[in-house]
Design a protein around this motif. Structure first.
Motif, PDB file in Angstrom:
ATOM      1  N   VAL A  13       0.838  -1.204   0.000  1.00 14.91           N
ATOM      2  CA  VAL A  13       0.000   0.000   0.000  1.00 14.91           C
ATOM      3  C   VAL A  13       0.872   1.253   0.000  1.00 14.91           C
ATOM      4  CG1 VAL A  13      -1.831   1.251   1.184  1.00 14.91           C
ATOM      5  CG2 VAL A  13      -1.842  -1.244   1.193  1.00 14.91           C
ATOM      6  N   GLN A  14       1.984   1.229   0.732  1.00 12.58           N
ATOM      7  CA  GLN A  14       2.869   2.394   0.779  1.00 12.58           C
ATOM      8  C   GLN A  14       3.456   2.691  -0.594  1.00 12.58           C
ATOM      9  OE1 GLN A  14       3.452   4.559   3.426  1.00 12.58           O
ATOM     10  NE2 GLN A  14       4.325   5.704   1.700  1.00 12.58           N
ATOM     11  N   CYS A  15       3.838   1.639  -1.341  1.00  9.58           N
ATOM     12  CA  CYS A  15       4.372   1.855  -2.682  1.00  9.58           C
ATOM     13  C   CYS A  15       3.321   2.475  -3.595  1.00  9.58           C
ATOM     14  CB  CYS A  15       4.887   0.538  -3.271  1.00  9.58           C
ATOM     15  SG  CYS A  15       6.429  -0.041  -2.541  1.00  9.58           S
ATOM     16  N   ALA A  16       2.060   2.043  -3.451  1.00  6.97           N
ATOM     17  CA  ALA A  16       0.994   2.648  -4.243  1.00  6.97           C
ATOM     18  C   ALA A  16       0.802   4.116  -3.855  1.00  6.97           C
ATOM     19  CB  ALA A  16      -0.307   1.869  -4.055  1.00  6.97           C
ATOM     20  N   THR A  17       0.856   4.383  -2.552  1.00  7.89           N
ATOM     21  CA  THR A  17       0.721   5.769  -2.086  1.00  7.89           C
ATOM     22  C   THR A  17       1.842   6.639  -2.631  1.00  7.89           C
ATOM     23  OG1 THR A  17      -0.350   4.992  -0.058  1.00  7.89           O
ATOM     24  CG2 THR A  17       0.556   7.228  -0.040  1.00  7.89           C
ATOM     25  N   ASP A  18       3.053   6.118  -2.665  1.00  5.21           N
ATOM     26  CA  ASP A  18       4.191   6.875  -3.193  1.00  5.21           C
ATOM     27  C   ASP A  18       4.004   7.221  -4.664  1.00  5.21           C
ATOM     28  OD1 ASP A  18       5.352   6.674  -0.713  1.00  5.21           O
ATOM     29  OD2 ASP A  18       6.694   5.026  -1.250  1.00  5.21           O
ATOM     30  N   ARG A  19       3.202   6.414  -5.371  1.00  9.94           N
ATOM     31  CA  ARG A  19       2.943   6.683  -6.790  1.00  9.94           C
ATOM     32  C   ARG A  19       1.624   7.437  -6.980  1.00  9.94           C
ATOM     33  NH1 ARG A  19       4.946   1.020  -9.757  1.00  9.94           N
ATOM     34  NH2 ARG A  19       6.840   0.784  -8.514  1.00  9.94           N
ATOM     35  N   HIS A  20       1.082   7.951  -5.876  1.00  7.99           N
ATOM     36  CA  HIS A  20      -0.180   8.706  -5.911  1.00  7.99           C
ATOM     37  C   HIS A  20      -1.306   7.864  -6.513  1.00  7.99           C
ATOM     38  CE1 HIS A  20       2.254  12.166  -4.860  1.00  7.99           C
ATOM     39  NE2 HIS A  20       3.051  11.901  -5.896  1.00  7.99           N
ATOM     40  N   ALA A  21      -1.327   6.592  -6.151  1.00  7.40           N
ATOM     41  CA  ALA A  21      -2.344   5.672  -6.652  1.00  7.40           C
ATOM     42  C   ALA A  21      -3.242   5.209  -5.512  1.00  7.40           C
ATOM     43  CB  ALA A  21      -1.673   4.457  -7.306  1.00  7.40           C
ATOM     44  N   ARG A  22      -4.491   4.924  -5.823  1.00  4.47           N
ATOM     45  CA  ARG A  22      -5.412   4.329  -4.861  1.00  4.47           C
ATOM     46  C   ARG A  22      -5.172   2.823  -4.837  1.00  4.47           C
ATOM     47  NH1 ARG A  22      -7.835   7.202  -8.432  1.00  4.47           N
ATOM     48  NH2 ARG A  22      -8.849   5.384  -9.365  1.00  4.47           N
ATOM     49  N   PHE A  23      -5.241   2.253  -3.653  1.00  2.00           N
ATOM     50  CA  PHE A  23      -4.985   0.819  -3.506  1.00  2.00           C
ATOM     51  C   PHE A  23      -6.282   0.113  -3.158  1.00  2.00           C
ATOM     52  CE2 PHE A  23      -3.669  -3.140  -1.593  1.00  2.00           C
ATOM     53  CZ  PHE A  23      -2.528  -3.501  -2.304  1.00  2.00           C
ATOM     54  N   LEU A  24      -6.672  -0.857  -3.976  1.00  3.88           N
ATOM     55  CA  LEU A  24      -7.895  -1.630  -3.773  1.00  3.88           C
ATOM     56  C   LEU A  24      -7.516  -3.085  -3.536  1.00  3.88           C
ATOM     57  CD1 LEU A  24     -11.002  -1.916  -3.813  1.00  3.88           C
ATOM     58  CD2 LEU A  24     -10.842  -2.220  -6.303  1.00  3.88           C
ATOM     59  N   TYR A  25      -7.850  -3.591  -2.362  1.00  5.03           N
ATOM     60  CA  TYR A  25      -7.521  -4.958  -1.975  1.00  5.03           C
ATOM     61  C   TYR A  25      -8.784  -5.802  -2.088  1.00  5.03           C
ATOM     62  CZ  TYR A  25      -5.387  -8.696   0.918  1.00  5.03           C
ATOM     63  OH  TYR A  25      -4.873  -9.880   1.396  1.00  5.03           O
ATOM     64  N   LEU A  26      -8.805  -6.744  -3.032  1.00  3.22           N
ATOM     65  CA  LEU A  26      -9.948  -7.630  -3.242  1.00  3.22           C
ATOM     66  C   LEU A  26      -9.624  -8.986  -2.634  1.00  3.22           C
ATOM     67  CD1 LEU A  26     -10.678  -6.757  -6.984  1.00  3.22           C
ATOM     68  CD2 LEU A  26     -11.760  -5.771  -4.946  1.00  3.22           C
ATOM     69  N   HIS A  27     -10.253  -9.306  -1.526  1.00  3.62           N
ATOM     70  CA  HIS A  27      -9.980 -10.555  -0.807  1.00  3.62           C
ATOM     71  C   HIS A  27     -10.880 -11.647  -1.374  1.00  3.62           C
ATOM     72  CE1 HIS A  27      -9.252 -13.418   2.370  1.00  3.62           C
ATOM     73  NE2 HIS A  27      -8.483 -12.568   3.030  1.00  3.62           N
ATOM     74  N   ASP A  28     -10.269 -12.666  -2.004  1.00  2.00           N
ATOM     75  CA  ASP A  28     -11.068 -13.716  -2.614  1.00  2.00           C
ATOM     76  C   ASP A  28     -11.458 -14.787  -1.603  1.00  2.00           C
ATOM     77  OD1 ASP A  28      -8.620 -14.918  -2.260  1.00  2.00           O
ATOM     78  OD2 ASP A  28      -8.225 -15.286  -4.377  1.00  2.00           O
ATOM     79  N   PHE A  29     -12.070 -15.850  -2.062  1.00  2.00           N
ATOM     80  CA  PHE A  29     -12.541 -16.906  -1.169  1.00  2.00           C
ATOM     81  C   PHE A  29     -12.534 -18.220  -1.940  1.00  2.00           C
ATOM     82  CE2 PHE A  29     -15.991 -14.837  -3.283  1.00  2.00           C
ATOM     83  CZ  PHE A  29     -16.958 -15.793  -3.569  1.00  2.00           C
ATOM     84  N   LEU A  30     -12.861 -19.312  -1.260  1.00  2.00           N
ATOM     85  CA  LEU A  30     -12.815 -20.653  -1.834  1.00  2.00           C
ATOM     86  C   LEU A  30     -14.224 -21.156  -2.102  1.00  2.00           C
ATOM     87  CD1 LEU A  30     -10.238 -22.193   0.684  1.00  2.00           C
ATOM     88  CD2 LEU A  30      -9.741 -21.064  -1.488  1.00  2.00           C
ATOM     89  N   VAL A  31     -14.323 -22.112  -3.007  1.00  2.00           N
ATOM     90  CA  VAL A  31     -15.636 -22.681  -3.283  1.00  2.00           C
ATOM     91  C   VAL A  31     -16.189 -23.386  -2.046  1.00  2.00           C
ATOM     92  CG1 VAL A  31     -14.738 -24.883  -4.163  1.00  2.00           C
ATOM     93  CG2 VAL A  31     -16.962 -24.038  -4.964  1.00  2.00           C
TER      94      VAL A  31
END
Length: 546
Positions: free
Chosen positions: A460-478
């Motif tokens: 997330v810090q690397c994304a912030t340094d590039r002035h980017a929004r960070f979206l974390y999509l947490h997947d799941f199992l069947v």
């Protein structure tokens, strides 16, 4: 004397081969007996496509001791219904096996310029089992139904047709042009359409399903010859480095252990092999030194040690190599406003031809991402890899835009030192071993939760340094469709959410976000989402505020 040595050497190789038996040989159904299914939009509705690529699945299709085909959770197995053929489907769940009956038709080819895969087709006029006036009937299949609806239908079938605590065995047979289906005390008979071929699709959903066939499945045995070569090398190195007694003892003890604890024995074998190779290397070095003049021995030993130290240092300090960034469009050097990072899911694994996933959907259908979408993904990795790969990528990757991480299921299982190896080993063995290993792998990853959190913060810090929004999509199992996540996986999700949000990112639990609509058609295997799920995730990403 030589005959005795040869016999002992062969005995050691046989013992080691027994330990590694699931790594160098196994049985698999021959091509054409079954096809693998992929849920996709076909003619404006959720459909089932198929091809012959049945082997690159993890966990794999397995053959049981009874010769039944084990279909892993999330996987769809399609077989032709020919005259004289009979199938028995069974699941451990208190539900009827999920069965589709249909014909075979064409499917649109993805726009990736590749030749059609063998066996590529679509299931047409698909029908599934239901009840009408307390009778077993075939009803039109709606692949868009959520799992809770399908589960209720299958449970109703089980309760109506099968006695309490009886196994869920469903039989399908063809006599001439007659299709016969039996389930407990329920049965139906239908006339098959001619001359089009009729197919049977078994949808595993959140459970393992076994399919027994009469006449029996045609199988072939596969061999991995490099593993056998490694067995010979290990025995020879241990013998020469430590002696015949040590070689015999190490092989014999592991073979005995493999009778009761096959997985630990198989995981211990590489350690014993490395010890034998080191012993052989040390003996070879001493042998060479002994043949040098006395005044050259110390300098030669020092030079050798210095060389080994230099090699180890160069390996330790070598920069990480990451796969190339893949663009969904022609790369003209412009910044990638939508940067996707993650593991095999983010790379589009388990889609038909591995094409048409989130990267392409965003690039084609989302205004903010059009012609500026790219991905950086690798299968079998974990969050510290995702952090390092993204932070080492060109500064234009995601700059002033959005960085989308799609994953986390890998992080549930693969942080333990031996978790990857255990899953690979067990993925080639039995259903029971696979099921029993999951809690062990989860617990091992849970012990590294602080490291996972640190890796998330770094990304997330690397994304912030590039002035980017960070979206974390947490997947799941069947398997989460039944009962949700276990306590340790739920605890890991909570810590990951807190880490993302504390660092300024946005966290989305896809299971909670889409829980009311998620159905069996959201998965192509145990972990990887189908094209149907990729479409819904793309819509979610595109709807995020700028």
């Amino acid at each position: 004397m030589w005959l005795a040595k040869i016999a002992v050497f062969a005995l050691c190789c046989l013992a080691d081969g027994f330990v590694l038996r699931s790594a160098w040989t196994g049985r698999q159904i021959v091509a054409g007996e079954i096809r693998r299914g992929y849920f996709e939009p076909i003619d404006g509705a959720v459909g089932l496509a198929m091809d012959d690529a049945i082997r690159p699945i993890f966990p794999a299709f397995l053959l049981t001791e009874r010769g039944a085909l084990g279909v892993p959770p999330g996987v769809s197995a399609i077989a032709p219904l020919a005259a004289g053929a009979a199938f028995e489907l069974q699941t451990e769940a208190p539900r009827a096996p999920y069965l589709l009956i249909g014909g075979e038709g064409p499917v649109p080819a993805p726009r990736n310029g590749r030749q059609p895969a063998t066996g590529e087709a679509g299931l047409t006029d698909a029908r599934t089992l239901g009840l009408a006036d307390d009778r077993l009937v075939l009803l039109p299949w709606d692949g868009s139904r959520p799992w809770r609806d399908d589960a209720a239908r299958l449970a109703q079938l089980h309760d109506h047709c099968v006695a309490a605590d009886a196994p869920s065995r469903l039989t399908v047979a063809v006599d001439g042009d007659q299709l016969r289906i039996g389930f407990g005390r329920c049965a139906l008979r239908a006339t098959l359409a001619a001359p089009a071929p009729t197919l049977m699709a078994a949808l595993a959903g959140p459970d393992w399903v076994t399919i027994q066939r009469q006449p029996a499945w045609r199988t072939e045995r596969w061999y991995v010859w490099p593993v056998l070569a490694a067995v010979g090398l290990k025995v020879a190195a241990t013998w020469w480095g430590l002696g015949a007694a040590s070689a015999l003892a190490s092989s014999g003890v592991l073979a005995l252990a493999a009778l009761w604890w096959p997985v630990p024995a198989m995981l211990t074998w590489p350690i014993v092999c490395i010890a034998g190779l080191l012993a052989a290397f040390l003996r070879a070095a001493l042998w060479l030194l002994a043949r040098l003049p006395r005044r050259w021995r110390v300098p030669a030993a020092g030079l050798g040690l210095a060389g080994l130290a230099a090699l180890a240092l160069s390996r330790a300090t070598a920069p990480h190599e990451f796969p190339p960034i893949l663009h969904a469009h022609e790369d003209r050097g412009q910044p990638d406003a939508c940067a996707i990072i993650g593991y095999s899911t983010a790379g589009g694994a388990s889609l038909r031809r591995n094409f048409g996933g989130l990267r392409n959907l965003l690039d084609d259908g989302c205004a903010r991402c059009r012609d500026t979408t790219a991905s950086l993904a690798a299968g079998g990795e974990i969050m510290d890899w995702a952090r390092d790969a993204y932070c080492s990528s060109p500064p234009s990757f995601g700059a002033n835009g959005q960085v989308i991480f799609w994953g986390a299921a890998n992080d549930d299982f693969l942080w333990g030192v031996l978790s990857v190896a255990r899953l690979f080993v067990i993925g080639q063995q039995t259903i029971d071993l696979w099921q029993r290993n999951q809690p062990t792998a989860i617990h091992a990853s849970y012990a590294y939760l602080d490291d996972q959190v640190a890796a998330i913060r770094g990304a997330v810090q690397c994304a912030t340094d590039r002035h980017a929004r960070f979206l974390y999509l947490h997947d799941f199992l069947v398997t989460d469709l039944v009962g949700g996540r276990d306590p340790e996986r739920a605890a890991m999700l909570a810590r990951r959410r807190a880490a993302v949000e504390a660092a300024g990112g946005t966290f989305v639990d896809l299971s909670a976000r889409f829980g009311d609509e998620v159905g069996i058609a959201w998965f192509n295997d145990y972990l990887h989402p189908s094209y149907i799920a990729h479409q819904r995730v793309a819509e979610l990403v595109c709807a995020q505020p700028e």
